[in-house]
Enzyme design. Structure first.
Site, PDB file in Angstrom:
ATOM      1  CG  ASP A  91       9.738   6.606 -16.761  1.00 52.25           C
ATOM      2  OD1 ASP A  91      10.937   7.111 -16.865  1.00 52.25           O
ATOM      3  OD2 ASP A  91       9.051   6.499 -17.862  1.00 52.25           O
TER       4      ASP A  91
ATOM      5  CG  ASP B 153      14.104   7.905 -12.747  1.00 49.30           C
ATOM      6  OD1 ASP B 153      14.404   8.203 -14.029  1.00 49.30           O
ATOM      7  OD2 ASP B 153      13.609   6.966 -12.414  1.00 49.30           O
TER       8      ASP B 153
ATOM      9  CD  GLU C  12      11.205   9.603 -13.679  1.00 41.42           C
ATOM     10  OE1 GLU C  12      12.068  10.443 -13.510  1.00 41.42           O
ATOM     11  OE2 GLU C  12      11.148   9.145 -14.664  1.00 41.42           O
TER      12      GLU C  12
ATOM     13  CB  SER D  85      17.887  13.489 -16.409  1.00 41.66           C
ATOM     14  OG  SER D  85      18.249  12.314 -15.889  1.00 41.66           O
TER      15      SER D  85
ATOM     16  N   GLY E  74      12.609  12.120 -20.794  1.00 38.55           N
ATOM     17  CA  GLY E  74      13.601  12.057 -21.824  1.00 38.55           C
ATOM     18  C   GLY E  74      14.153  10.721 -22.064  1.00 38.55           C
TER      19      GLY E  74
ATOM     20  CE  LYS F  12      18.628   8.338 -14.690  1.00 38.33           C
ATOM     21  NZ  LYS F  12      17.152   8.387 -14.786  1.00 38.33           N
TER      22      LYS F  12
ATOM     23  CE  LYS G 122      11.200   8.734 -19.897  1.00 43.95           C
ATOM     24  NZ  LYS G 122      12.206   7.786 -19.321  1.00 43.95           N
TER      25      LYS G 122
ATOM     26  CE  LYS H  52      15.116  11.489 -14.788  1.00 44.24           C
ATOM     27  NZ  LYS H  52      13.986  11.151 -15.293  1.00 44.24           N
TER      28      LYS H  52
HETATM   29  O1  LIG Z   1      16.730  12.258 -21.908  1.00 50.18           O
HETATM   30  C1  LIG Z   1      17.027  12.466 -20.781  1.00 50.18           C
HETATM   31  O2  LIG Z   1      17.941  13.728 -20.400  1.00 50.18           O
HETATM   32  C2  LIG Z   1      16.738  12.069 -19.584  1.00 50.18           C
HETATM   33  C3  LIG Z   1      17.122  10.611 -19.769  1.00 50.18           C
HETATM   34  C4  LIG Z   1      16.845   9.856 -18.602  1.00 50.18           C
HETATM   35  O3  LIG Z   1      16.662  10.446 -17.265  1.00 50.18           O
HETATM   36  C5  LIG Z   1      16.194   8.385 -18.628  1.00 50.18           C
HETATM   37  C6  LIG Z   1      16.281   7.860 -19.851  1.00 50.18           C
HETATM   38  C7  LIG Z   1      15.908   6.421 -20.035  1.00 50.18           C
HETATM   39  C8  LIG Z   1      15.664   5.762 -18.794  1.00 50.18           C
HETATM   40  C9  LIG Z   1      16.209   6.288 -17.600  1.00 50.18           C
HETATM   41  O4  LIG Z   1      17.602   6.232 -17.656  1.00 50.18           O
HETATM   42  C10 LIG Z   1      15.854   7.709 -17.280  1.00 50.18           C
HETATM   43  C11 LIG Z   1      14.208   8.085 -17.213  1.00 50.18           C
HETATM   44  O5  LIG Z   1      13.777   6.891 -16.655  1.00 50.18           O
HETATM   45  O6  LIG Z   1      13.883   8.947 -17.065  1.00 50.18           O
HETATM   46 MG   LIG Z   2      12.454   7.551 -15.225  1.00 49.49          MG
END
Ligand SMILES: O=C(O)CCC(=O)C1=CC=C[C@@H](O)[C@@H]1C(=O)O
Ligand SMILES: [Mg+2]
Length: 370
Positions: free
Chosen positions: A239, A189, A214, A136, A291, A164, A263, A162
Site C-alpha cells: 500500500d 493491515d 498488507e 476495514s 480507501g 489492523k 489508492k 480487513k
Molecule cells: O477507507 C477505508 O474504509 C479504509 C481505510 C483504511 O483502512 C486505511 C486508511 C488509511 C490508512 C490506513 O489506516 C488504512 C490503510 O492503510 O489502508
Molecule cells: Mg493499508
C-alpha cells in the site's frame, strides 16, 4: 474541455466512530472537495485524501492546499486540456505531492465524463456493473469488541474483513478471529508496524489462512518486503510503498509483493492508477482499491476505478454510512450483501448534495480561468 473555474471547498466532517491504526486515533476529517466548472456549467468533482497530520504519507491537508493553489492550479490555468490523461503529464515537473495532484485530476476526469455524457467508469474503460467490497476495521478496545464488529459486517455480507494489526495486537488476536470465523476471507493491515527483526513472528501468520498481509514493513520499502515475501506463504500486499507505475514495476520484479492495493490519491490520480492496473493485469498481479476514509465523492471515484478487470479482490469501499451520518452525495453509496451497483449516470454517477457541501464547508477558494 476548457475549464472556466476551479473551486477548493475545504470540508470538516466527523466520522461516526474514532478510527484507530498502528499510528493512532482520529475522528474529525478535514479534506478538500475540488470542483472544475466549464463554460456550459458542467461541474466535475474530486476529493483530497491527505490527513491533517503526515502519519500515512508526507502529505497533509495544509501541504495539499499549498501545492494546489501555488503550483497545480496555475499549471491548469496555463494549459489547454483536451483529455484528463494530460493532467498527470502536466503535473510531472512538480515532485511527489500525489494526493494534491489526484484531488485536482479527479475533478477534471469527472468533468470530462460529464461533458462526454458517459459514466466515469466508462471513461476509464471499466465494464463491471457491480463490484464486490470488503470492510476495514480499525483497532478495537478489546478482542470481544473486534469479534462483535466483525460479526456485524459478516452478517451484512461484506466480502472480506480487513483487520489492523500492530505488535501486541496481532497473532493471538488473529487466531481468535480465525477460530470464530473459520471460512471468512480475512486480511491484516500492519501499516508498517514491523521490521525484518520480526520475520519469525510474522511467519506465524502463515497458519491463519489470511488472504494477505498488507504493508508489514517500512512505508517506503520494497527490498525488505522481498526478503519477507521469500519466506512467507501469505501474500504480501503493498500500500504505502507504491506511489507510481515505476514503484509497482520494481516491487513486482523484486518479488516484494503478490498483491497491490491501489489508492487513487496515493498514486497521483486515476491516469496513473489505470497504468498500474494495466501493468498488474499484464503480470498476473491481483489488485484491489484501498480507501482513505473518503466522503462520497472519493468513494464514487473508487467505485468507478474498481470496474476495471484486474480489480479481482474486494476493496475497502464500504457504504457511506460506515463513516458518515450524512454524506455529501445523493444518493449515498449503499452496499447490499457486499456488493455496490455501479451508477451509470454521467461522471461519478452521484449528485452532489450542495446543502451538505455548504454545511460541512469551513472555507471555499475560487480560481477563475481566462
Ligand atoms: O477507507 C477505508 O474504509 C479504509 C481505510 C483504511 O483502512 C486505511 C486508511 C488509511 C490508512 C490506513 O489506516 C488504512 C490503510 O492503510 O489502508
Ligand atoms: Mg493499508
Amino acid at each position: 474541455m476548457p475549464i472556466k473555474q476551479i473551486k477548493l471547498h475545504k470540508l470538516k466532517m466527523r466520522l461516526n466512530d474514532p478510527f484507530t491504526t498502528s499510528f493512532g486515533t482520529f475522528q474529525d476529517k478535514e479534506f478538500f472537495v475540488t470542483e472544475a466548472v466549464d463554460d456550459e456549467g458542467n461541474r466535475g468533482f474530486g476529493e483530497s485524501v491527505a490527513f491533517t497530520s503526515p502519519w500515512y504519507s508526507e502529505e497533509t491537508v495544509q501541504t495539499n492546499l499549498h501545492v494546489m493553489e501555488d503550483f497545480l492550479i496555475k499549471t491548469l490555468q496555463e494549459n489547454k486540456i483536451e483529455h484528463p490523461d494530460e493532467v498527470s503529464e502536466l503535473f510531472t515537473p512538480i515532485k511527489r505531492n500525489n494526493m494534491a495532484k489526484s484531488a485536482l485530476e479527479g475533478a477534471v476526469w469527472d468533468l470530462y465524463a460529464k461533458q462526454k455524457n458517459i459514466s466515469l467508469a466508462q471513461a476509464l474503460g471499466g465494464k463491471k456493473t457491480e463490484i464486490d467490497v470488503g470492510i476495514s476495521i480499525g483497532i478495537q478496545p478489546t478482542v470481544d469488541d473486534l469479534l462483535q464488529t466483525i460479526d456485524h459486517y459478516v452478517q451484512k455480507g461484506y466480502k472480506r474483513i480487513k483487520i489492523k494489526i500492530k505488535p501486541g495486537w496481532d497473532i493471538d488476536v488473529l487466531r481468535e478471529v480465525r477460530n470464530h470465523f473459520p471460512d471468512t476471507p480475512i486480511m491484516a493491515d500492519a501499516n508498517s508496524a514491523y521490521t525484518l527483526k520480526d520475520i519469525d513472528h510474522l511467519k506465524q501468520l502463515d497458519d491463519l489462512n489470511l488472504t494477505m498481509i498488507e504493508q508489514p514493513l517500512e512505508h517506503d520499502d520494497i527490498v525488505d518486503h522481498a526478503k519477507l515475501q521469500a519466506v512467507m506463504k501469505t501474500p504480501i500486499c503493498l500500500d504505502e510503498s507504491i506511489h507510481s507505475l515505476s514503484d509497482t514495476r520494481k516491487a513486482i520484479q523484486l518479488g516484494s509483493c503478490k498483491i497491490i492495493n491501489i489508492k487513487i490519491g496515493r498514486v497521483g490520480g486515476l491516469t496513473e492508477a489505470k497504468r498500474i492496473h494495466e501493468y498488474c493485469k499484464d503480470n498476473g498481479i491481483p489488485v484491489w482499491c484501498g480507501g482513505m476514509l473518503e466522503a462520497g465523492i472519493g468513494r464514487a471515484h473508487n467505485i468507478a476505478l474498481t470496474t476495471l478487470p484486474q480489480f479481482i479482490l474486494p476493496g475497502d469501499t464500504a457504504g457511506s454510512s460506515r463513516y458518515w451520518e450524512r454524506d455529501i452525495i445523493k444518493p449515498e453509496v449503499v452496499v447490499q450483501d457486499g456488493v455496490i451497483n455501479v451508477p451509470d449516470k454521467p461522471g461519478i454517477g452521484y449528485d452532489i448534495d450542495d446543502e451538505a457541501l455548504e454545511k460541512f464547508a469551513v472555507d471555499v477558494k475560487t480560481f477563475n480561468f481566462n
